[in-house]
Scaffold this active site. Structure first.
Site, mmCIF file in Angstrom:
data_model
loop_
_atom_site.group_PDB
_atom_site.id
_atom_site.type_symbol
_atom_site.label_atom_id
_atom_site.label_comp_id
_atom_site.label_asym_id
_atom_site.label_seq_id
_atom_site.Cartn_x
_atom_site.Cartn_y
_atom_site.Cartn_z
ATOM 1 N N ASP A 1 0.861 -1.095 -0.200
ATOM 2 C CA ASP A 1 -0.067 0.127 0.064
ATOM 3 C C ASP A 1 0.907 1.329 0.093
ATOM 4 O OD1 ASP A 1 0.855 -0.837 2.752
ATOM 5 O OD2 ASP A 1 -0.381 0.843 3.362
ATOM 6 N N GLU A 2 -0.044 2.290 -0.517
ATOM 7 C CA GLU A 2 0.814 3.682 -0.323
ATOM 8 C C GLU A 2 2.441 3.688 -0.702
ATOM 9 O OE1 GLU A 2 -2.139 5.369 3.115
ATOM 10 O OE2 GLU A 2 -0.495 4.341 3.833
#
Ligand code: TNX
Length: 523
Positions: free
Chosen positions: A323-324
């Site tokens: 993620d991210e």
């Protein structure tokens, strides 16, 4: 002071004991998550000094769990033997993961085709008893269960909670309490977010600096109050895995990669493209760190770490984050995901990744995607999630605007975040339908639902519980109970009523909760 508290508890116990009894018969109590079907009968079974809990072979451990859960409050010995008035039987289940529960004046019988189903039935039985059954101190109560016949099984096979032990660390005893809290709701997976920018929380024997240096901080420093190290030794992790398994909960470890890695980068300079280790990080920003994608050292590191985590973890899943990764270029991200998921899959585990991992078309077959965008998907999120299905995998749903337990309840809540479409009320956490989130994602393609709790602002088990309860009950019911076709208003009325029935049980169990204004609490 202590004695006064005990007397008060006993008095409370005596009061609540009156609640479920009307005209000499035990009154029907409600069950949450709602069972598939239930037909109530006449009369009641009453637990007494002579009650024996029966369970042989694979049923014996579940029988012992039931006995242990009821002994403190009832004060009865509740021996476990082959045959008892309460009988746990390995036989048939109405559907995978399910059980039948029959209560008659002469006895109670729980039957399932596997111990996990018996355990779910035992959780239902605990809720059918007076609330004081959840207490850990002797209480006075009429330990009766009204006659009923329940057939029950889960809608989704994966029913999860996630705990972020990286932003703030939670000691083994706290995690065990959270495990007990979620077991009551028939959740069967605990995803531990073990690493992030602010800390690396699992000892890796081949890479000792990960915890020697990488576990030295958490958000806002070590808080001054921690004397013990801010990580789990491998023995402590094994202890958590075993404790969870005794509650039929599978631990899903997450090593978040290639972003969210400042703690690792601070421990091993060679993981940085410039070879310079950054300082440990105590803030709450995301998206600034990345492993160096082009270096051989990165993959040697991943082989070591992933090898140890897989070897320590008996469960089938290994979560590798994804993620991210805002500090990783698109090209590097795709190169990295293909390599790291191959390293993970070579251990024999099924890989789970946050939905951004679906940007890659080179995932090992069967990789599971965890969706964390909103109930109305933001750009790219639905497409990335469907990519897992196209590659033979399934999906875990954690829509942040309804399932993230670290959101504020309303703007006045102390602590908590608001980035996921603002605060999340109990009503919002309950009134959504899993099959309606991602167009084109069918019920069969949904492995399950998970409620994450991120801990940038949460430091203690009491704070975790306050943010989790009661919203985690919404998520547990959506994961377990059949889809309810009523109007939104009728569905929430029914849920709210049963949630209110859980209130004295949460109190007896010593679970901190938020008295949300949208729930019709009984006091
Ligand atoms: C988003 S959801 C994150 C976490 C934060 C969380 C706070 C996801 C995969 N990443 O890094 O802790 O929001 O709510």
């Amino acid at each position: 002071m202590r004695r006064a508290a005990v007397v008060l508890l006993a008095l409370l116990g005596a009061l609540t004991a009156c609640a479920p009894v009307e005209n000499g018969t035990a009154m029907t109590t409600t069950v949450i998550p709602a069972p598939v079907s239930r037909a109530d009968g006449e009369g009641a079974f009453t637990l007494g000094h002579d009650t024996v809990i029966g369970g042989e072979g694979e049923a014996a451990a579940v029988a012992e769990y039931l006995a242990q859960s009821l002994r403190p409050a009832t004060g009865y010995q509740l021996p476990v033997g082959a045959l008892g008035q309460i009988q746990l039987v390995i036989g048939a289940s109405p559907a995978p993961g399910g059980y039948t529960l029959d209560v008659e004046p002469g006895g109670i019988r729980i039957e399932a085709d596997a111990p996990a189903g018996l355990f779910a039935g035992v959780q239902t039985l605990r809720q059918l008893l007076p609330p004081a059954a959840f207490g850990r101190e002797p209480a006075q109560a009429d330990w009766s269960v009204a006659s009923t016949s329940i057939e029950d099984y889960p809608r989704f096979e994966y029913r999860g909670a996630m705990l972020d032990v990286a932003r703030h660390f939670f000691a083994v005893a706290d995690v065990k309490k959270y495990i007990d809290d979620i077991a009551m709701l028939k959740l069967n997976h605990l995803h531990l977010h073990l690493t992030d920018d602010q800390g690396w929380r699992l000892q890796i024997l081949s890479r000792p600096a990960l915890t020697e240096i990488g576990a030295s901080t958490q958000v806002d420093g070590n808080g001054g109050g921690h004397t013990a190290p801010l990580y789990y030794t491998q023995d402590e992790y094994r202890e958590l895995v075993e404790y969870a398994a005794s509650r039929f909960i599978t631990i899903v470890p997450e090593i978040d990669l290639p972003g969210h890695t400042n703690a690792a980068l601070s421990a091993y300079p060679e993981l940085n493209c410039d070879g310079i280790a950054p300082q440990p990080y105590e803030g709450i920003e995301v998206g600034f760190s990345s492993l160096c994608i082009g270096k051989a050292e990165t993959y040697a590191f991943l082989e070591d770490v992933i090898g140890e985590v897989a070897a320590l973890t008996p469960g089938p899943f290994l979560h590798l984050g994804g993620d991210e990764s805002l500090a990783t270029s698109d090209e590097d991200f795709l190169t990295f995901i293909a390599r790291v998921t191959a390293i993970g899959a070579a251990t024999g585990k099924t890989i789970i990744g946050w939905h951004e991992m679906g940007r890659s078309a080179e995932l090992p077959a069967g990789t599971i995607g965890q969706y964390w965008s909103f109930v109305r998907p933001q750009s790219g999120a639905a497409e990335h999630t469907l990519s897992f299905v196209e590659q033979g995998g399934r999906v875990i749903l954690s829509p942040a605007d309804v399932a993230y337990l670290d959101m504020k309840y309303d703007p006045t809540t102390d602590q908590g975040l608001v980035w996921a479409n603002g605060p999340t009320s109990v009503t919002e956490s309950y009134l959504w339908e899993p099959t309606e989130v991602i167009p084109g994602l069918s019920e069969q393609q949904i492995l399950g639902i998970e409620a994450p709790i991120w801990t940038e602002t949460l430091r203690t088990i009491g704070e975790l519980e306050y943010f989790a309860f009661p919203r985690i009950v919404s998520i547990a019911e959506l994961a377990w109970s059949p889809q309810n076709s009523g109007t939104a208003g009728a569905r929430f009325d029914d849920f709210g009523d049963r949630l209110a029935g859980l209130q004295p049980r949460l109190e007896a169990a010593g679970i901190t909760y938020y008295k949300a204004p949208d729930v019709p609490w009984r006091d």
